[in-house]
Design a protein around this motif. Structure first.
Motif, PDB file in Angstrom:
ATOM      1  N   ASN A  67       0.779  -1.252   0.000  1.00 50.29           N
ATOM      2  CA  ASN A  67       0.000   0.000   0.000  1.00 50.29           C
ATOM      3  C   ASN A  67       0.804   1.291   0.000  1.00 50.29           C
ATOM      4  N   SER A  68       2.063   1.225   0.382  1.00 49.91           N
ATOM      5  CA  SER A  68       2.827   2.472   0.552  1.00 49.91           C
ATOM      6  C   SER A  68       4.320   2.175   0.462  1.00 49.91           C
ATOM      7  N   GLY A  69       5.090   3.259   0.434  1.00 48.58           N
ATOM      8  CA  GLY A  69       6.543   3.110   0.408  1.00 48.58           C
ATOM      9  C   GLY A  69       7.048   2.429   1.668  1.00 48.58           C
ATOM     10  N   ALA A  70       6.543   2.866   2.814  1.00 47.03           N
ATOM     11  CA  ALA A  70       7.019   2.294   4.079  1.00 47.03           C
ATOM     12  C   ALA A  70       6.704   0.805   4.149  1.00 47.03           C
ATOM     13  N   GLU A  71       5.512   0.442   3.732  1.00 50.20           N
ATOM     14  CA  GLU A  71       5.140  -0.975   3.794  1.00 50.20           C
ATOM     15  C   GLU A  71       6.017  -1.799   2.844  1.00 50.20           C
ATOM     16  N   ALA A  82      19.092   9.184   5.869  1.00 47.87           N
ATOM     17  CA  ALA A  82      18.135   8.434   5.038  1.00 47.87           C
ATOM     18  C   ALA A  82      16.711   8.665   5.522  1.00 47.87           C
ATOM     19  N   PHE A  83      15.770   8.551   4.609  1.00 51.43           N
ATOM     20  CA  PHE A  83      14.356   8.521   4.995  1.00 51.43           C
ATOM     21  C   PHE A  83      13.722   7.317   4.312  1.00 51.43           C
ATOM     22  N   HIS A  84      13.135   6.428   5.143  1.00 51.35           N
ATOM     23  CA  HIS A  84      12.511   5.238   4.573  1.00 51.35           C
ATOM     24  C   HIS A  84      11.060   5.072   4.994  1.00 51.35           C
ATOM     25  N   GLY A  85      10.517   6.011   5.786  1.00 55.98           N
ATOM     26  CA  GLY A  85       9.104   5.913   6.145  1.00 55.98           C
ATOM     27  C   GLY A  85       8.874   6.151   7.622  1.00 55.98           C
ATOM     28  N   ARG A  86       7.597   6.014   8.025  1.00 55.36           N
ATOM     29  CA  ARG A  86       7.197   6.400   9.377  1.00 55.36           C
ATOM     30  C   ARG A  86       6.653   5.243  10.215  1.00 55.36           C
ATOM     31  N   PHE A 121      19.716   1.491   0.625  1.00 55.43           N
ATOM     32  CA  PHE A 121      20.182   2.833   0.238  1.00 55.43           C
ATOM     33  C   PHE A 121      19.207   3.517  -0.709  1.00 55.43           C
ATOM     34  N   GLU A 122      19.183   4.840  -0.640  1.00 55.24           N
ATOM     35  CA  GLU A 122      18.496   5.640  -1.648  1.00 55.24           C
ATOM     36  C   GLU A 122      19.557   6.009  -2.698  1.00 55.24           C
ATOM     37  N   PRO A 123      19.278   5.798  -3.983  1.00 55.79           N
ATOM     38  CA  PRO A 123      20.271   6.131  -5.019  1.00 55.79           C
ATOM     39  C   PRO A 123      20.570   7.625  -5.074  1.00 55.79           C
ATOM     40  N   GLY A 166      16.435  11.540  -0.769  1.00 55.08           N
ATOM     41  CA  GLY A 166      15.219  12.330  -0.989  1.00 55.08           C
ATOM     42  C   GLY A 166      15.043  13.345   0.125  1.00 55.08           C
ATOM     43  N   GLU A 167      14.345  12.942   1.190  1.00 59.97           N
ATOM     44  CA  GLU A 167      14.124  13.856   2.317  1.00 59.97           C
ATOM     45  C   GLU A 167      15.451  14.375   2.860  1.00 59.97           C
ATOM     46  N   GLY A 168      16.497  13.575   2.708  1.00 58.12           N
ATOM     47  CA  GLY A 168      17.821  13.936   3.228  1.00 58.12           C
ATOM     48  C   GLY A 168      18.474  15.092   2.488  1.00 58.12           C
ATOM     49  N   ALA A 195      17.599  -1.178  -3.018  1.00 55.22           N
ATOM     50  CA  ALA A 195      17.525   0.233  -3.445  1.00 55.22           C
ATOM     51  C   ALA A 195      16.138   0.770  -3.131  1.00 55.22           C
ATOM     52  N   ASP A 196      16.097   1.853  -2.375  1.00 57.37           N
ATOM     53  CA  ASP A 196      14.834   2.537  -2.103  1.00 57.37           C
ATOM     54  C   ASP A 196      14.646   3.587  -3.196  1.00 57.37           C
ATOM     55  N   GLU A 197      13.825   3.241  -4.184  1.00 57.50           N
ATOM     56  CA  GLU A 197      13.570   4.153  -5.321  1.00 57.50           C
ATOM     57  C   GLU A 197      12.193   4.801  -5.185  1.00 57.50           C
ATOM     58  N   VAL A 198      11.720   4.896  -3.944  1.00 56.11           N
ATOM     59  CA  VAL A 198      10.381   5.452  -3.724  1.00 56.11           C
ATOM     60  C   VAL A 198      10.291   6.876  -4.278  1.00 56.11           C
ATOM     61  N   GLN A 199      11.326   7.684  -4.029  1.00 56.23           N
ATOM     62  CA  GLN A 199      11.288   9.081  -4.503  1.00 56.23           C
ATOM     63  C   GLN A 199      12.015   9.260  -5.841  1.00 56.23           C
ATOM     64  N   THR A 200      13.023   8.419  -6.078  1.00 59.08           N
ATOM     65  CA  THR A 200      13.849   8.591  -7.281  1.00 59.08           C
ATOM     66  C   THR A 200      13.280   7.877  -8.504  1.00 59.08           C
ATOM     67  N   ALA A 239       7.163   3.166  -4.983  1.00 60.22           N
ATOM     68  CA  ALA A 239       5.842   3.597  -4.489  1.00 60.22           C
ATOM     69  C   ALA A 239       5.544   4.934  -5.175  1.00 60.22           C
ATOM     70  N   LYS A 240       5.053   5.904  -4.406  1.00 63.29           N
ATOM     71  CA  LYS A 240       4.775   7.269  -4.881  1.00 63.29           C
ATOM     72  C   LYS A 240       4.127   7.318  -6.267  1.00 63.29           C
ATOM     73  N   SER A 241       4.895   7.597  -7.339  1.00 66.13           N
ATOM     74  CA  SER A 241       4.281   7.839  -8.658  1.00 66.13           C
ATOM     75  C   SER A 241       3.703   6.584  -9.304  1.00 66.13           C
TER      76      SER A 241
HETATM   77  C1  LIG Z   1      12.904   7.451  -0.218  1.00 67.93           C
HETATM   78  C2  LIG Z   1      11.617   7.188   0.498  1.00 67.93           C
HETATM   79  N1  LIG Z   1      11.385   5.973   1.013  1.00 67.93           N
HETATM   80  C3  LIG Z   1      10.241   5.674   1.643  1.00 67.93           C
HETATM   81  C4  LIG Z   1       9.260   6.631   1.816  1.00 67.93           C
HETATM   82  C5  LIG Z   1       7.990   6.288   2.528  1.00 67.93           C
HETATM   83  O1  LIG Z   1       6.949   6.206   1.612  1.00 67.93           O
HETATM   84  P1  LIG Z   1       5.432   6.345   2.119  1.00 67.93           P
HETATM   85  O2  LIG Z   1       5.255   7.755   2.601  1.00 67.93           O
HETATM   86  O3  LIG Z   1       4.614   5.993   0.906  1.00 67.93           O
HETATM   87  O4  LIG Z   1       5.262   5.352   3.213  1.00 67.93           O
HETATM   88  C6  LIG Z   1       9.453   7.918   1.307  1.00 67.93           C
HETATM   89  C7  LIG Z   1       8.440   8.973   1.484  1.00 67.93           C
HETATM   90  O5  LIG Z   1       8.659  10.134   1.294  1.00 67.93           O
HETATM   91  C8  LIG Z   1      10.670   8.201   0.623  1.00 67.93           C
HETATM   92  O6  LIG Z   1      10.909   9.426   0.112  1.00 67.93           O
END
Ligand SMILES: Cc1ncc(COP(=O)(O)O)c(C=O)c1O
Length: 451
Positions: free
Chosen positions: A125-129, A153-157, A228-230, A233-235, A261-266, A290-292
């Motif tokens: 359902n989401s990037g974090a999941e 790094a930012f990987h979710g909440r 890793f994020e390539p 993003g939030e960072g 690779a966390d490509e959620v934002q990239t 995720a995201k787009s």
């Molecule tokens: C790189 C990255 N990973 C994971 C997430 C978490 O995604 P979500 O907010 O869909 O849970 C985000 C959200 O901004 C993100 O930028």
């Protein structure tokens, strides 16, 4: 108020307008304050690269719902596919009775993710999941628990992804205890190198520190994966030297540690190619998106080497809504749109417009410490003093507010809140990008004068 026919921005009230102010009051009474708001304007309609609020103001959107609208707000094919799917069925739960869309979207992700090897996918359902699931899969395959994540790094909440996120305020503070077996190392952030070295003479020493982590903090045989994020993003939209991430991947291979690779934002052409890993010449074992991916509907995915993805047994993965049929239909239409509009090429063009427009900004605006990015993932890092690189967080806030007042929606990033990031929908026209950058330039000029 600026009202011209060519302008994408149309302001008819001060920002926020009276209707939004009224709703902000109701929001304050009804919604937990932990969910903060950057621009308190309530949205009525969105299209392409613009959003309109309930007071009739039209904004140029350089946030894209934090990177969820690479194909723009309401891409016509995506909206049509959503309607068609809504007319058929909304939900069955793929784990109870499956449907074609989930399989088709998985096939597409398997085919398009980097790496010429058999792949499989899980939809959530989401990037974090998705990150949570990538960790479960990596642990199940390697029978190891450790995960190495990066500073900034930012990987979710969720609690595991928060454990993997490398920033206390506002994300982690007060929410512990965190998940165990998470280890950390500095990200290759050349502008603020943790080792006070300079690329390329550093020989990407920061990446080689992974061997030190294995010596000092956790034996490699206990580590399932490096996450890793390539590009951060939030960072702060930090672009690492390709060589640094390649070195990390090599060390991982040597020790039998997986790469995630966390490509959620990239992902999905934000940096040019479909995935930022392609730019870096990386073929990670698992790739998280995720995201787009569903053009604005909630979805997340883990795609990776088939033998790794198949490590958890039947029933080990899943979720009630994961890979919802409407999101899957939207995802398939999003891919069509992305290909039809050649968003990959468009992202590179947007990057060129950004470079041309901002080329003389460091000379004009002493606040700018660093301008960086790839493709359409671009940012300015603001500092009070170029020699000390003291972060200019307050000034960044003022620049953003000045943009919002002028009708440009744009947000910050970075550990110190001093990075202005551009996440414009890739369907934005050249004149929309130029208009947005003109507003940003005016806002920078205003704050520079005051500073
Ligand atoms: C790189 C990255 N990973 C994971 C997430 C978490 O995604 P979500 O907010 O869909 O849970 C985000 C959200 O901004 C993100 O930028």
């Amino acid at each position: 108020m600026a009202v011209t026919t060519e302008s994408s921005i149309r302001l008819v009230t001060a920002i926020p307008g009276p209707r939004s102010v009224e709703w902000a009051r109701r929001r304050e009474a009804a919604v937990a304050r932990g969910v903060s708001i950057t621009v308190p304007v309530f949205i009525k309609h969105a299209e392409g690269a613009t959003v309109e609020d309930i007071d009739g103001n039209r904004f140029l959107d350089f946030t894209a719902g934090i990177g969820c609208h690479n194909a723009g707000h309401r891409p016509p094919r995506v909206v049509e596919a959503i309607h068609q799917q809504a007319d058929r069925f909304l939900h069955t739960c793929f784990m109870v009775t499956p449907y074609e869309g989930y399989v088709r979207l998985s096939e597409l992700l398997n085919a398009r993710a980097p790496g010429d090897f058999p792949k499989k996918t899980i939809l959530v359902n989401s990037g974090a999941e998705a990150i949570e699931n990538a960790v479960k899969i990596a642990r199940s395959h390697t029978r190891r628990a450790g995960i190495i994540a990066f500073e900034d790094a930012f990987h979710g909440r969720t609690l595991l992804t928060l454990s993997l996120t490398g920033r206390t305020h506002p994300y982690k503070a007060g929410f512990g205890p965190f998940a165990p077996e998470v280890y950390r190392m500095p990200y290759p952030y050349c502008y603020r190198c943790s080792y006070h070295l300079t690329y390329p003479t550093c020989g990407v020493d920061c990446a080689r520190q992974l061997e030190t982590v294995f010596r000092r903090h956790v034996e490699s045989g206990a580590v399932a994966a490096v996450l890793f994020e390539p590009v951060l993003g939030e960072g702060g939209f930090v672009v690492p030297p390709a060589e640094a991430l390649q070195t990390i991947a090599e060390i991982c291979r040597k020790h039998g540690v997986l790469t995630i690779a966390d490509e959620v934002q990239t992902g999905f052409c934000r940096t040019g190619p479909l995935f930022a890993c392609e730019r870096l010449g990386l073929e990670p074992d698992l790739i998280v998106t995720a995201k787009s991916l569903a053009g604005g509907l909630p979805i997340g995915a883990v795609t990776g080497r088939a033998e790794i993805m198949d490590a958890p047994g039947p029933g080990g993965l899943g979720g009630t809504f994961g890979g919802n049929p409407v999101s899957c239909a939207a995802g398939l239409a999003f891919f069509e749109t992305l290909d039809a509009l050649d968003l990959s090429r468009r992202a590179e063009e947007i990057g060129r417009i950004f470079e041309e427009t901002t080329g003389d900004w460091p000379r004009r605006f002493p606040l700018i410490g660093d301008i960086r990015g790839v493709g359409a993932m671009r940012a300015l890092e603001l500092v009070r003093d170029r020699s000390t690189r003291e972060p200019a967080a307050e000034e960044t806030k003022r620049v953003l507010q000045a943009c919002h007042r002028r009708g440009l929606l744009i947000i910050s990033a970075g550990m110190f809140g001093n990075v202005i990031r551009m996440l414009v929908p890739l369907v934005a026209t050249g004149s929309q990008i130029e208009e947005g950058l003109r507003v940003l330039g005016d806002a920078l000029a205003e704050v520079n004068e005051e500073s």
